[in-house]
Motif scaffolding. Structure first.
Motif, mmCIF file in Angstrom:
data_model
loop_
_atom_site.group_PDB
_atom_site.id
_atom_site.type_symbol
_atom_site.label_atom_id
_atom_site.label_comp_id
_atom_site.label_asym_id
_atom_site.label_seq_id
_atom_site.Cartn_x
_atom_site.Cartn_y
_atom_site.Cartn_z
ATOM 1 N N GLU A 150 8.852 0.712 -7.756
ATOM 2 C CA GLU A 150 10.100 0.100 -8.206
ATOM 3 C C GLU A 150 10.915 -0.406 -7.026
ATOM 4 O O GLU A 150 11.621 -1.425 -7.136
ATOM 5 C CB GLU A 150 10.911 1.102 -9.024
ATOM 6 N N THR A 151 10.832 0.291 -5.883
ATOM 7 C CA THR A 151 11.562 -0.144 -4.689
ATOM 8 C C THR A 151 10.957 -1.422 -4.104
ATOM 9 O O THR A 151 11.674 -2.351 -3.715
ATOM 10 C CB THR A 151 11.560 0.967 -3.625
ATOM 11 N N GLU A 152 9.621 -1.475 -4.047
ATOM 12 C CA GLU A 152 8.939 -2.636 -3.487
ATOM 13 C C GLU A 152 9.024 -3.853 -4.404
ATOM 14 O O GLU A 152 9.193 -4.982 -3.941
ATOM 15 C CB GLU A 152 7.468 -2.298 -3.222
ATOM 16 N N PHE A 153 8.920 -3.603 -5.698
ATOM 17 C CA PHE A 153 8.905 -4.702 -6.673
ATOM 18 C C PHE A 153 9.826 -4.351 -7.843
ATOM 19 O O PHE A 153 9.377 -4.010 -8.938
ATOM 20 C CB PHE A 153 7.477 -4.949 -7.163
ATOM 21 N N PRO A 154 11.132 -4.427 -7.604
ATOM 22 C CA PRO A 154 12.097 -4.012 -8.636
ATOM 23 C C PRO A 154 12.019 -4.884 -9.891
ATOM 24 O O PRO A 154 11.939 -6.101 -9.806
ATOM 25 C CB PRO A 154 13.448 -4.157 -7.932
ATOM 26 N N SER A 168 0.845 -1.191 0.000
ATOM 27 C CA SER A 168 0.000 0.000 0.000
ATOM 28 C C SER A 168 0.878 1.237 0.000
ATOM 29 O O SER A 168 1.784 1.366 0.834
ATOM 30 C CB SER A 168 -0.917 0.021 1.227
ATOM 31 N N PHE A 169 0.616 2.122 -0.935
ATOM 32 C CA PHE A 169 1.372 3.375 -1.043
ATOM 33 C C PHE A 169 0.625 4.468 -0.286
ATOM 34 O O PHE A 169 -0.518 4.780 -0.590
ATOM 35 C CB PHE A 169 1.541 3.760 -2.510
ATOM 36 N N VAL A 170 1.283 5.036 0.706
ATOM 37 C CA VAL A 170 0.699 6.107 1.522
ATOM 38 C C VAL A 170 1.393 7.411 1.165
ATOM 39 O O VAL A 170 2.626 7.478 1.140
ATOM 40 C CB VAL A 170 0.856 5.802 3.021
#
Length: 214
Positions: A152-156, A131-133
């Motif tokens: 991109e950081t969470e799912f490179p 979840s992006f806050v």
């Protein structure tokens, strides 16, 4: 009749809408009234969203700065770009319920059911989720930069699918236009104001306030 959950390895990113994240002042909480002491779970002052602020209790004057959620009208150059200063409020966590106390009382669901479902699916291995806050007072272009970096950081180097609500849909749309390959699996959007509207003219005119009738 197959009760086994459908497993999907495509990451799913949820992005909330306008006013869908808490805005807090770090280590500024003052438990000077009973209602404030019962609601909230740490020393951070939860300015948005909390019940005492919504009810303006105890009453505060119109010019009391603690009532305002407005960004400062000052700008700084960062990374070669002029950016509006952030002030002392920080976005932290989804607004899960309108009323959420230290005693486990949760009333008037907001994004709570969505967040719980995504978390359960992630923990059960049904699907990787995040979840992006974000600070919904910032500009769309600025939040889009943050959203792309988050994905991109969470799912490179992985394409992601997006579940977006309201303002989150506008951010998602902007990100998909910039980098269509990253968001190739598509998006599910709900309540996105792609057309025109006047709902927030009052907020823009008066500044954001913490109360329901503002």
């Amino acid at each position: 009749n197959n009760k086994e959950p459908f497993v999907n390895d495509v990451p799913l990113v949820f992005i909330h809408g306008m006013k869908g994240s808490h805005l807090v002042r770090k280590n500024k909480k003052e438990n000077n009234n009973i209602l404030s002491s019962l609601i909230g779970n740490n020393n951070d002052e939860n300015v948005w969203l909390n019940l005492p602020a919504l009810l303006n209790f105890p009453p505060r004057d119109d010019d009391d700065p603690s009532r305002s959620l407005s960004l400062p009208l000052t700008y700084s150059t960062k990374g070669g770009r002029l950016t509006q200063d952030r002030g002392d409020l920080v976005a932290e966590g989804l607004v899960e319920h309108i009323i959420d106390t230290d005693f486990g009382i949760e009333l008037l669901p907001f994004y709570g059911p969505v967040g719980d479902t995504l978390h359960q699916n992630h923990e059960a291995g049904v699907r990787p989720t995040a979840s992006f806050v974000y600070d919904w007072r910032r500009s769309i272009s600025e939040i889009t930069d943050e959203f792309e970096l988050f994905c991109e950081t969470e799912f490179p180097k992985q394409p992601v699918q997006v579940l977006a609500h309201s303002m989150g849909g506008l951010i998602t749309f902007a990100a998909m236009r910039r980098n269509p390959e990253k968001y190739r699996p598509g998006a599910v959007m709900a309540g996105v104001p792609f057309g025109t509207g006047i709902q927030y003219f009052q907020d823009l005119h008066r500044g954001y306030y913490t109360e329901l009738d503002r």
